[in-house]
Scaffold this motif. Structure first.
Motif, PDB file in Angstrom:
ATOM      1  N   LEU A   1       0.847  -1.207   0.000  1.00 40.45           N
ATOM      2  CA  LEU A   1       0.000   0.000   0.000  1.00 40.45           C
ATOM      3  C   LEU A   1       0.879   1.252   0.000  1.00 40.45           C
ATOM      4  O   LEU A   1       0.620   2.216  -0.737  1.00 40.45           O
ATOM      5  N   GLY A   2       1.915   1.228   0.826  1.00 45.39           N
ATOM      6  CA  GLY A   2       2.842   2.361   0.908  1.00 45.39           C
ATOM      7  C   GLY A   2       3.516   2.634  -0.426  1.00 45.39           C
ATOM      8  O   GLY A   2       3.690   3.788  -0.824  1.00 45.39           O
ATOM      9  N   SER A   3       3.869   1.550  -1.136  1.00 37.92           N
ATOM     10  CA  SER A   3       4.526   1.716  -2.447  1.00 37.92           C
ATOM     11  C   SER A   3       3.586   2.400  -3.434  1.00 37.92           C
ATOM     12  O   SER A   3       4.000   3.267  -4.200  1.00 37.92           O
ATOM     13  N   PHE A   4       2.297   1.992  -3.403  1.00 35.17           N
ATOM     14  CA  PHE A   4       1.323   2.628  -4.316  1.00 35.17           C
ATOM     15  C   PHE A   4       1.220   4.121  -4.008  1.00 35.17           C
ATOM     16  O   PHE A   4       1.237   4.953  -4.920  1.00 35.17           O
ATOM     17  N   VAL A   5       1.123   4.450  -2.715  1.00 33.06           N
ATOM     18  CA  VAL A   5       1.013   5.862  -2.321  1.00 33.06           C
ATOM     19  C   VAL A   5       2.307   6.588  -2.688  1.00 33.06           C
ATOM     20  O   VAL A   5       2.283   7.711  -3.207  1.00 33.06           O
ATOM     21  N   GLY A   6       3.445   5.943  -2.441  1.00 26.28           N
ATOM     22  CA  GLY A   6       4.743   6.535  -2.763  1.00 26.28           C
ATOM     23  C   GLY A   6       4.852   6.914  -4.229  1.00 26.28           C
ATOM     24  O   GLY A   6       5.308   8.011  -4.575  1.00 26.28           O
ATOM     25  N   VAL A   7       4.403   5.995  -5.096  1.00 27.87           N
ATOM     26  CA  VAL A   7       4.446   6.268  -6.538  1.00 27.87           C
ATOM     27  C   VAL A   7       3.568   7.479  -6.876  1.00 27.87           C
ATOM     28  O   VAL A   7       3.936   8.328  -7.682  1.00 27.87           O
ATOM     29  N   LYS A   8       2.395   7.539  -6.209  1.00 26.15           N
ATOM     30  CA  LYS A   8       1.459   8.644  -6.486  1.00 26.15           C
ATOM     31  C   LYS A   8       2.033   9.992  -6.075  1.00 26.15           C
ATOM     32  O   LYS A   8       1.826  10.995  -6.747  1.00 26.15           O
ATOM     33  N   ILE A   9       2.752  10.043  -4.928  1.00 23.75           N
ATOM     34  CA  ILE A   9       3.233  11.343  -4.447  1.00 23.75           C
ATOM     35  C   ILE A   9       4.677  11.642  -4.869  1.00 23.75           C
ATOM     36  O   ILE A   9       5.223  12.670  -4.497  1.00 23.75           O
ATOM     37  N   LEU A  10       5.222  10.733  -5.668  1.00 17.38           N
ATOM     38  CA  LEU A  10       6.615  10.899  -6.100  1.00 17.38           C
ATOM     39  C   LEU A  10       6.860  12.250  -6.772  1.00 17.38           C
ATOM     40  O   LEU A  10       7.882  12.896  -6.573  1.00 17.38           O
ATOM     41  N   GLY A  11       5.870  12.656  -7.561  1.00 18.49           N
ATOM     42  CA  GLY A  11       6.033  13.884  -8.336  1.00 18.49           C
ATOM     43  C   GLY A  11       5.984  15.164  -7.507  1.00 18.49           C
ATOM     44  O   GLY A  11       6.471  16.201  -7.945  1.00 18.49           O
ATOM     45  N   ILE A  12       5.408  15.092  -6.307  1.00 12.55           N
ATOM     46  CA  ILE A  12       5.229  16.330  -5.533  1.00 12.55           C
ATOM     47  C   ILE A  12       6.153  16.414  -4.315  1.00 12.55           C
ATOM     48  O   ILE A  12       6.025  17.287  -3.488  1.00 12.55           O
ATOM     49  N   THR A  13       7.070  15.447  -4.203  1.00 13.12           N
ATOM     50  CA  THR A  13       7.997  15.491  -3.059  1.00 13.12           C
ATOM     51  C   THR A  13       9.417  15.752  -3.554  1.00 13.12           C
ATOM     52  O   THR A  13       9.696  15.627  -4.740  1.00 13.12           O
ATOM     53  N   LYS A  14      10.282  16.119  -2.617  1.00 11.99           N
ATOM     54  CA  LYS A  14      11.679  16.338  -2.970  1.00 11.99           C
ATOM     55  C   LYS A  14      12.469  15.075  -2.629  1.00 11.99           C
ATOM     56  O   LYS A  14      12.797  14.841  -1.467  1.00 11.99           O
ATOM     57  N   PRO A  15      12.784  14.243  -3.644  1.00  9.67           N
ATOM     58  CA  PRO A  15      13.454  12.973  -3.363  1.00  9.67           C
ATOM     59  C   PRO A  15      14.770  13.154  -2.607  1.00  9.67           C
ATOM     60  O   PRO A  15      15.138  12.323  -1.795  1.00  9.67           O
ATOM     61  N   SER A  16      15.487  14.277  -2.851  1.00 15.52           N
ATOM     62  CA  SER A  16      16.786  14.447  -2.195  1.00 15.52           C
ATOM     63  C   SER A  16      16.618  14.556  -0.670  1.00 15.52           C
ATOM     64  O   SER A  16      17.404  13.996   0.094  1.00 15.52           O
ATOM     65  N   VAL A  17      15.556  15.259  -0.241  1.00 18.47           N
ATOM     66  CA  VAL A  17      15.303  15.409   1.197  1.00 18.47           C
ATOM     67  C   VAL A  17      14.953  14.047   1.813  1.00 18.47           C
ATOM     68  O   VAL A  17      15.457  13.670   2.871  1.00 18.47           O
ATOM     69  N   ILE A  18      14.081  13.301   1.111  1.00 22.83           N
ATOM     70  CA  ILE A  18      13.668  11.976   1.581  1.00 22.83           C
ATOM     71  C   ILE A  18      14.884  11.061   1.667  1.00 22.83           C
ATOM     72  O   ILE A  18      15.052  10.299   2.616  1.00 22.83           O
TER      73      ILE A  18
END
Lengths: 143, 322
Positions: free
Chosen positions: B282-299
């Protein structure tokens, strides 16, 4: 989109599409049954062999102590206790773990047809390795 | 597209039903406990599975955003901060990594990113070694495994900080083994709308490294994407997209063999495994959905810090200090 169209647009080979399709169906069946059977187990619709309250006291122990205290048998012993909710959960787990073998078996006719001897041999060896791992004949340990 | 949406919908629907049942069961159990054991501890058997569900969900989100596998986060964090014994955490970690790889595999194969000809020889080596690794891992004393796990996690943290990626590595001449096995390919890169031809080199070195990767995957139940990708990309010269996708697909084979060893030894507890698998998927599905609006470098920095803490904790615990 049919398989030929997928192949043309992505560069995926026929074998990759076949493997992907089997994996896709298998993963869905496995995941849905995993959730469904777990619900039967935790809601108590199917009674467990080891009650969840007891499992809670076991999961902090090393494997060897857990096996000793719970009296659980190792290997495929769970297959003889499928009337219990907790043991039934091993069906989808085992199914998901057997999927790769099914996919490899499906690849072999195509490899033989293409006279791809190295990959036919490697694929057969992989099936043997996975079957050996699944069979439990490598023995059980537990420290 | 419709098939994909149907697949996502089915998985999400199942997961929602699952959560409702878990929460519903928990509420009734909580009520029972509070009425029968007044004043005593309120914690019941469902508490930690519920924690696992929530934690795995978060790990699933972070794993996608940070570009790492679920297993590498799951094992050190769950064994470090929750009361489960490392034996069961490794068993669950392998099933979690396996489920993630099985879920991603079909899409990666059909899009042409994961390459079967590249994966099959590596998988044979890695899955055979993973069996040996799993058997060693279950035979060694817990403190030794815990110490080695801590050291490995800290090495992974270092690898995450220093390792570079090569989008299209230069392979001037493919080696003889890869030519004999016909390991080369072409894939369509949608971002530049171009077909990319690729080939590999240093195949014997890559195969030797997969022996070590398999051993570690089996021993620690970590999955092995963190090691697969640098070997496929930096050592063997596969383009990063092919390396990442083939690595993810490879886990479905490597982890299968190791998972069977843990399963046959009794180290797989459904009460731990199922909430973890559902949570991480479930987390992976949500992660894929919000991938575009987060800053991957911070994560990514956050994940490195958390892994660093978990690795240090595992190391100290193994040495009897923590």
């Amino acid at each position: 989109m049919d398989n030929n169209q997928i192949q043309k647009s992505t560069g995926a080979t026929e074998a990759q599409i076949l493997y992907g399709n089997i994996l896709n169906i298998g993963m869905l069946i496995g995941f849905i049954s995993l959730v469904f059977i777990f619900i039967l187990y935790i809601t108590g619709i199917l009674s467990p062999l080891i009650p969840p309250e007891k499992v809670e006291t076991y999961w902090t122990l090393p494997l060897h102590d857990y096996l000793e205290k719970s009296g659980m048998e190792v290997g495929w012993a769970w297959f003889g206790n499928l009337e219990y909710g907790d043991m039934l959960n091993f069906i989808p787990i085992a199914f998901l773990s057997l999927l790769t073998i099914v996919c490899y078996i499906a690849l072999i006719p195509g490899l033989i047809r293409k006279k791809d001897a190295p990959y036919t041999v490697i694929a057969i060896l992989e099936i043997v390795v996975l079957l050996v791992a699944a069979s439990g004949i490598l023995g059980t340990s537990g420290h | 597209m419709i098939q994909l949406q149907l697949r996502y919908s089915l998985v999400i629907l199942c997961s929602v039903i699952f959560i409702i049942c878990v929460v519903g069961t928990n509420t009734s159990f909580a009520a029972d406990t509070s009425t029968t054991n007044e004043g005593s501890e309120l914690q019941t058997w469902w508490f930690y599975p519920l924690i696992l569900l929530v934690l795995s969900f978060l790990l699933g989100v972070f794993a996608v955003l940070a570009g790492v596998g679920g297993g590498v986060l799951y094992v050190p964090i769950v064994s470090g901060f929750l009361p489960f014994h490392l034996d069961f955490v490794r068993g669950a970690g392998l099933i979690v990594a396996l489920a993630g790889a099985l879920a991603a595999g079909p899409g990666l194969l059909r899009k042409g990113f994961a390459n079967l000809r590249l994966a099959i020889p590596m998988a044979l080596i890695a899955s055979s070694s993973a069996i040996v690794g799993a058997m060693i891992g279950l035979a060694l004393p817990t403190n030794i495994i815990q110490t080695m796990l801590g050291a490995t996690i800290l090495c992974i943290v270092a690898l995450m900080i220093i390792a570079k990626k090569s989008v299209y590595p230069e392979v001037p001449k493919p080696d003889r083994l890869s030519q004999t096995l016909g390991i080369f390919g072409i894939y369509h890169e949608p971002t530049i709308n171009k077909d990319i031809n690729w080939q590999i080199h240093r195949t014997p070195i890559g195969l030797a490294l997969f022996v070590i990767i398999g051993l570690m995957a089996g021993m620690f139940g970590l999955g092995a994407g963190w090691a697969n990708v640098p070997v496929l990309n930096l050592v063997m010269g596969a383009p990063i997209k092919i390396a990442v996708a083939t690595s993810k697909f490879l886990l479905s084979i490597t982890d299968t063999s190791a998972a069977w060893v843990y399963l046959n030894n009794g180290a797989v507890l459904p009460l731990m495994v199922v909430p973890s698998v559902v949570g991480i998927m479930l987390g992976s599905f949500v992660g894929v959905k919000i991938l575009g609006i987060t800053k991957p470098s911070v994560i990514r920095i956050l994940v490195i810090v958390v892994l660093g803490i978990a690795g240090t904790k595992a190391l100290l615990k193994g040495l009897g200090i923590g």
